[in-house]
Scaffold this active site. Structure first.
Site, PDB file in Angstrom:
ATOM      1  CE  LYS A 174       4.568 140.026  30.565  1.00 36.90           C
ATOM      2  NZ  LYS A 174       4.673 140.638  32.806  1.00 36.90           N
ATOM      3  CD  GLU A 228       2.115 136.207  35.918  1.00 36.40           C
ATOM      4  OE1 GLU A 228       3.348 136.979  36.714  1.00 36.40           O
ATOM      5  OE2 GLU A 228       2.397 135.555  34.916  1.00 36.40           O
ATOM      6  CG  ASP A 253       3.384 139.526  39.787  1.00 41.29           C
ATOM      7  OD1 ASP A 253       4.314 139.757  40.766  1.00 41.29           O
ATOM      8  OD2 ASP A 253       3.967 139.585  38.160  1.00 41.29           O
ATOM      9  CE  LYS A 277       7.968 138.048  38.117  1.00 38.85           C
ATOM     10  NZ  LYS A 277       6.928 140.077  37.770  1.00 38.85           N
TER      11      LYS A 277
END
Length: 379
Positions: A174, A228, A253, A277
């Site tokens: 991240k 991402e 994303d 997702k």
């Protein structure tokens, strides 16, 4: 590939009799991304009952910094959705989901829990595990990454070494704060784990355009599989140039919620990959359409998630198994610091391989004793 509804006989007279809705909070160790820190999973669990005794379960995880919904907004909307569906046929999934879309724009996260429960009922009615109902013919290996939240560069590098020693072969990092610090984070992690570990990065929209160009240009030296969502979605018009110039492939994303987003971003050549997702797509029905657009355009997809328990994670694994174009797996949600696991059956981790359960439908549920302690309503 077989379409998802071919196993059902329409005209079947099944009816929804009631829907249970639970505030399904799961405490967790703090997890930090570019847009904020989560200290508990803000989930909703639902159970749809039918007049034939077949029930379906669904779960969603609200991530307000990303999708704009909270557990409270999901709980309130769920009551309205449940009232819309009472007495209706759960096997006509497109019609039921269209009712939710007519009722409210957006709210993809809570819609995904209702969608998931319908697919659980449909697969159970067909006597099939969900991946088979979706058209899959055989199981496949689903190796998940494991994610390092944002922290001090040296601490993140030490955590990466710990991951490697635990057998992790794919690490997701991240990022999305200061580009210079992010470059240092990735540099130290690559030096610490060596060349044999696959590294992925996720900026969660954190960089501005100049920062994204700077960070990705520098990180080309560290053999990164993809990045991402490097920038905010209002910079989507800049993605094509970034994706062309960057030595690190761009994965969309937050820029892709539905099939229309996928079409727009792919046509502009704004990404090399797409992250699917359910909390963005509103569930399986639209996720199928997103994947179809991507596959038609030669864009491979990743199966991702928010902070769901193993109920939704099991549905993710079924979906990833059913579609060959899902080639990357970010299904470490239950390894990121959930302090409790109240799920019965469902997927299990064999090392970092995600293994599907036997049985029909999704094949996961929540311990009734755990549910008895939660705020709940029946509609």
């Amino acid at each position: 590939m077989r379409r998802q509804h071919e196993n059902l006989t329409f005209g079947h007279d099944m009816k929804i009799t009631s829907i249970d809705i639970f505030r399904y909070s799961i405490p967790m160790h703090p997890f930090t991304i570019a847009t904020g820190t989560m200290e508990f999973a803000q989930n909703i669990f639902i159970r749809i009952h039918t007049d034939e005794g077949i029930t379906g379960v669904g779960e969603c995880s609200a991530f307000p910094m990303i999708v704009g919904e909270t557990q409270s907004t999901c709980f309130v909307m769920a009551r309205d959705f449940a009232a819309l569906w009472k007495g209706k046929d759960p096997l006509d999934i497109p019609a039921r989901m269209q009712e939710l879309h007519w009722f409210t724009a957006g709210n993809a996260t809570i819609k995904s829990a209702f969608d998931m429960a319908l697919y659980d009922i449909a697969a159970r009615a067909a006597g099939l595990p969900l991946y088979r109902f979706l058209g899959g013919t055989s199981r496949k290996s689903l190796e998940t990454d494991l994610t390092i939240g944002i922290g001090e560069p040296e601490a993140m590098a030490s955590q990466a070494v710990e991951f490697r020693e635990r057998g992790v072969r794919i690490i997701k990092i991240k990022l999305g704060k200061d580009p210079d610090a992010d470059i240092r984070r990735v540099k130290l992690i690559r030096e610490a784990v060596g060349p044999g570990i696959t590294l992925r990065i996720d900026a969660n929209q954190g960089w501005d355009p100049a920062g994204a160009r700077k960070a990705l240009s520098a990180m080309g030296a560290f053999n990164i599989q993809f990045c991402e969502q490097p920038m905010r979605t209002y910079n989507d018009h800049l993605l094509p140039d970034l994706n062309i110039q960057s030595p690190v492939p761009v994965m969309a994303d937050e820029s892709v919620y539905n099939r229309h987003d996928a079409t727009r971003v792919i046509r502009s050549k704004g990404c090399s990959y797409v992250n699917i997702k359910f909390a963005k797509s509103g569930g399986i029905l639209e996720a199928i359409a997103v994947n179809e657009v991507c596959e038609q355009n030669g864009i491979a997809c990743m199966m991702g998630g928010m902070l769901e328990s193993r109920v939704a994670l099991t549905a993710f694994a079924h979906f990833a198994t059913a579609f060959d174009n899902i080639r990357f797996y970010d299904m470490d949600t239950c390894l990121l610091g959930h302090k409790e696991d109240p799920v019965i059956d469902g997927v299990r981790y064999n090392g970092f391989l995600v293994e599907l359960p036997d049985g029909i439908g999704i094949g996961a549920d929540v311990d009734p004793e755990y549910l008895s302690r939660l705020e709940a309503i029946r509609v």
